[in-house]
Write a protein that holds these residues in place. Sequence first.
Motif, PDB file in Angstrom:
ATOM      1  N   THR A  18     -18.455  11.915 -33.645  1.00  0.00           N
ATOM      2  CA  THR A  18     -18.636  13.096 -33.017  1.00  0.00           C
ATOM      3  C   THR A  18     -19.783  14.834 -33.592  1.00  0.00           C
ATOM      4  O   THR A  18     -20.299  15.038 -33.188  1.00  0.00           O
ATOM      5  N   VAL A  19     -19.132  15.036 -34.814  1.00  0.00           N
ATOM      6  CA  VAL A  19     -20.302  15.770 -35.164  1.00  0.00           C
ATOM      7  C   VAL A  19     -21.337  15.997 -35.220  1.00  0.00           C
ATOM      8  O   VAL A  19     -22.268  16.202 -35.139  1.00  0.00           O
ATOM      9  N   VAL A  20     -22.096  14.343 -35.862  1.00  0.00           N
ATOM     10  CA  VAL A  20     -23.672  13.827 -35.969  1.00  0.00           C
ATOM     11  C   VAL A  20     -24.106  13.763 -34.606  1.00  0.00           C
ATOM     12  O   VAL A  20     -24.485  14.267 -34.500  1.00  0.00           O
ATOM     13  N   PHE A  24     -26.756  16.413 -33.883  1.00  0.00           N
ATOM     14  CA  PHE A  24     -28.535  15.563 -33.020  1.00  0.00           C
ATOM     15  C   PHE A  24     -29.304  16.302 -31.231  1.00  0.00           C
ATOM     16  O   PHE A  24     -29.350  16.215 -31.696  1.00  0.00           O
ATOM     17  N   ALA A  25     -27.982  15.839 -30.897  1.00  0.00           N
ATOM     18  CA  ALA A  25     -27.916  16.196 -29.426  1.00  0.00           C
ATOM     19  C   ALA A  25     -28.785  17.989 -28.918  1.00  0.00           C
ATOM     20  O   ALA A  25     -29.773  17.797 -28.615  1.00  0.00           O
ATOM     21  N   CYS A  26     -27.702  18.332 -29.937  1.00  0.00           N
ATOM     22  CA  CYS A  26     -28.356  19.860 -30.281  1.00  0.00           C
ATOM     23  C   CYS A  26     -29.644  20.098 -30.324  1.00  0.00           C
ATOM     24  O   CYS A  26     -30.245  20.734 -30.297  1.00  0.00           O
ATOM     25  N   HIS A  27     -30.560  19.393 -31.326  1.00  0.00           N
ATOM     26  CA  HIS A  27     -31.079  19.408 -31.729  1.00  0.00           C
ATOM     27  C   HIS A  27     -32.421  18.912 -30.772  1.00  0.00           C
ATOM     28  O   HIS A  27     -33.447  19.335 -30.648  1.00  0.00           O
ATOM     29  N   GLY A  28     -32.027  18.005 -30.555  1.00  0.00           N
ATOM     30  CA  GLY A  28     -32.627  17.283 -28.924  1.00  0.00           C
ATOM     31  C   GLY A  28     -33.215  19.150 -27.864  1.00  0.00           C
ATOM     32  O   GLY A  28     -33.926  18.634 -27.878  1.00  0.00           O
ATOM     33  N   ALA A  29     -31.383  18.988 -27.385  1.00  0.00           N
ATOM     34  CA  ALA A  29     -31.842  20.109 -26.333  1.00  0.00           C
ATOM     35  C   ALA A  29     -32.780  21.206 -27.016  1.00  0.00           C
ATOM     36  O   ALA A  29     -33.085  21.906 -26.230  1.00  0.00           O
ATOM     37  N   ALA A  30     -32.545  21.398 -27.908  1.00  0.00           N
ATOM     38  CA  ALA A  30     -33.536  22.897 -28.358  1.00  0.00           C
ATOM     39  C   ALA A  30     -35.151  21.819 -28.413  1.00  0.00           C
ATOM     40  O   ALA A  30     -35.843  22.888 -27.908  1.00  0.00           O
ATOM     41  N   ALA A  31     -35.177  20.793 -29.047  1.00  0.00           N
ATOM     42  CA  ALA A  31     -36.731  21.213 -28.903  1.00  0.00           C
ATOM     43  C   ALA A  31     -36.992  21.055 -27.248  1.00  0.00           C
ATOM     44  O   ALA A  31     -38.252  21.062 -27.340  1.00  0.00           O
ATOM     45  N   LEU A  58     -32.055  14.319 -28.009  1.00  0.00           N
ATOM     46  CA  LEU A  58     -30.926  14.325 -27.181  1.00  0.00           C
ATOM     47  C   LEU A  58     -30.345  13.060 -26.267  1.00  0.00           C
ATOM     48  O   LEU A  58     -28.671  13.107 -26.045  1.00  0.00           O
ATOM     49  N   VAL A  59     -30.658  12.335 -25.724  1.00  0.00           N
ATOM     50  CA  VAL A  59     -30.117  10.926 -25.771  1.00  0.00           C
ATOM     51  C   VAL A  59     -28.629  10.375 -26.619  1.00  0.00           C
ATOM     52  O   VAL A  59     -27.993   9.642 -26.349  1.00  0.00           O
ATOM     53  N   GLY A  60     -29.658  10.007 -27.407  1.00  0.00           N
ATOM     54  CA  GLY A  60     -29.035   8.764 -28.833  1.00  0.00           C
ATOM     55  C   GLY A  60     -27.683   9.856 -29.075  1.00  0.00           C
ATOM     56  O   GLY A  60     -26.612   9.251 -29.880  1.00  0.00           O
ATOM     57  N   GLY A  61     -27.959  11.215 -29.538  1.00  0.00           N
ATOM     58  CA  GLY A  61     -26.906  11.969 -29.913  1.00  0.00           C
ATOM     59  C   GLY A  61     -25.494  12.253 -28.805  1.00  0.00           C
ATOM     60  O   GLY A  61     -24.743  12.205 -30.027  1.00  0.00           O
ATOM     61  N   SER A  62     -25.973  12.564 -27.880  1.00  0.00           N
ATOM     62  CA  SER A  62     -25.339  12.760 -26.350  1.00  0.00           C
ATOM     63  C   SER A  62     -23.970  10.873 -26.589  1.00  0.00           C
ATOM     64  O   SER A  62     -23.235  11.189 -26.879  1.00  0.00           O
ATOM     65  N   LEU A  63     -24.964   9.803 -26.586  1.00  0.00           N
ATOM     66  CA  LEU A  63     -24.305   8.262 -27.051  1.00  0.00           C
ATOM     67  C   LEU A  63     -23.209   8.313 -28.650  1.00  0.00           C
ATOM     68  O   LEU A  63     -22.475   8.405 -27.530  1.00  0.00           O
ATOM     69  N   VAL A  64     -23.666   9.116 -28.736  1.00  0.00           N
ATOM     70  CA  VAL A  64     -22.882   9.038 -30.315  1.00  0.00           C
ATOM     71  C   VAL A  64     -22.107   9.464 -30.025  1.00  0.00           C
ATOM     72  O   VAL A  64     -20.744   9.695 -30.259  1.00  0.00           O
ATOM     73  N   PHE A 116     -23.292   0.414 -38.947  1.00  0.00           N
ATOM     74  CA  PHE A 116     -22.512  -0.806 -39.008  1.00  0.00           C
ATOM     75  C   PHE A 116     -20.812  -0.497 -39.728  1.00  0.00           C
ATOM     76  O   PHE A 116     -19.966  -1.414 -39.277  1.00  0.00           O
ATOM     77  N   THR A 117     -19.880   1.480 -39.503  1.00  0.00           N
ATOM     78  CA  THR A 117     -18.603   1.614 -38.843  1.00  0.00           C
ATOM     79  C   THR A 117     -19.023   1.533 -37.589  1.00  0.00           C
ATOM     80  O   THR A 117     -17.671   1.119 -37.123  1.00  0.00           O
ATOM     81  N   GLY A 118     -19.601   1.543 -36.680  1.00  0.00           N
ATOM     82  CA  GLY A 118     -19.382   1.583 -34.986  1.00  0.00           C
ATOM     83  C   GLY A 118     -18.283   2.911 -35.241  1.00  0.00           C
ATOM     84  O   GLY A 118     -18.489   4.053 -35.497  1.00  0.00           O
ATOM     85  N   SER A 119     -17.668   3.132 -34.320  1.00  0.00           N
ATOM     86  CA  SER A 119     -17.602   4.185 -33.052  1.00  0.00           C
ATOM     87  C   SER A 119     -16.443   5.320 -33.620  1.00  0.00           C
ATOM     88  O   SER A 119     -16.055   6.596 -33.823  1.00  0.00           O
ATOM     89  N   GLY A 120     -15.869   4.406 -34.657  1.00  0.00           N
ATOM     90  CA  GLY A 120     -14.012   4.697 -34.980  1.00  0.00           C
ATOM     91  C   GLY A 120     -13.172   4.941 -33.622  1.00  0.00           C
ATOM     92  O   GLY A 120     -13.641   4.043 -32.667  1.00  0.00           O
ATOM     93  N   ALA A 121     -12.206   6.000 -34.143  1.00  0.00           N
ATOM     94  CA  ALA A 121     -11.094   6.134 -33.099  1.00  0.00           C
ATOM     95  C   ALA A 121     -11.995   7.164 -32.407  1.00  0.00           C
ATOM     96  O   ALA A 121     -12.524   7.506 -31.951  1.00  0.00           O
TER      97      ALA A 121
END
Length: 149
Positions: A18-20, A24-31, A58-64, A116-121
Amino acid sequence: MSGRLDSAQPYALGLFRTVVGLLFACHGAAALFGVLGGAGGTAEPGAWPNWYAAVIELVGGSLVLLGLGTRAAAFISSGAMAYAYFSVHQPEALWPLQNSGEGAAMYCWAMFLLVFTGSGALGLDRLFTRRHGPRTAEQRTAERTPVAA
């Protein structure tokens, strides 16, 4: 103590994801839009590689962040950050501290870990996989098995 930590691992991974993803999405939105205090300005639409990188962020960060298609989104995001590091930062100097590439390197490896770890809980991935029928005892045991031994 190890048993307690192992039982909390899916939640720690979910929080990490969630944090990553949010950062990451905020970095994309800023750019892309110049929001959230982005000091670098906005990427020109269609400009290679800045605009495409910002869209991936933006898209990758939002999906993650949502835990939806986490492994695929993290794989593409990790590759984008590896490209950013080696094409933009690494030609300036060898070490990330010298070439201002710490962010790209950290995002690359954080996203690579999520491949490798997936989404977690608490990710949408887990919600959708639960709807696809009953699981065997082996699948349920594999879900509870900690990533690191």
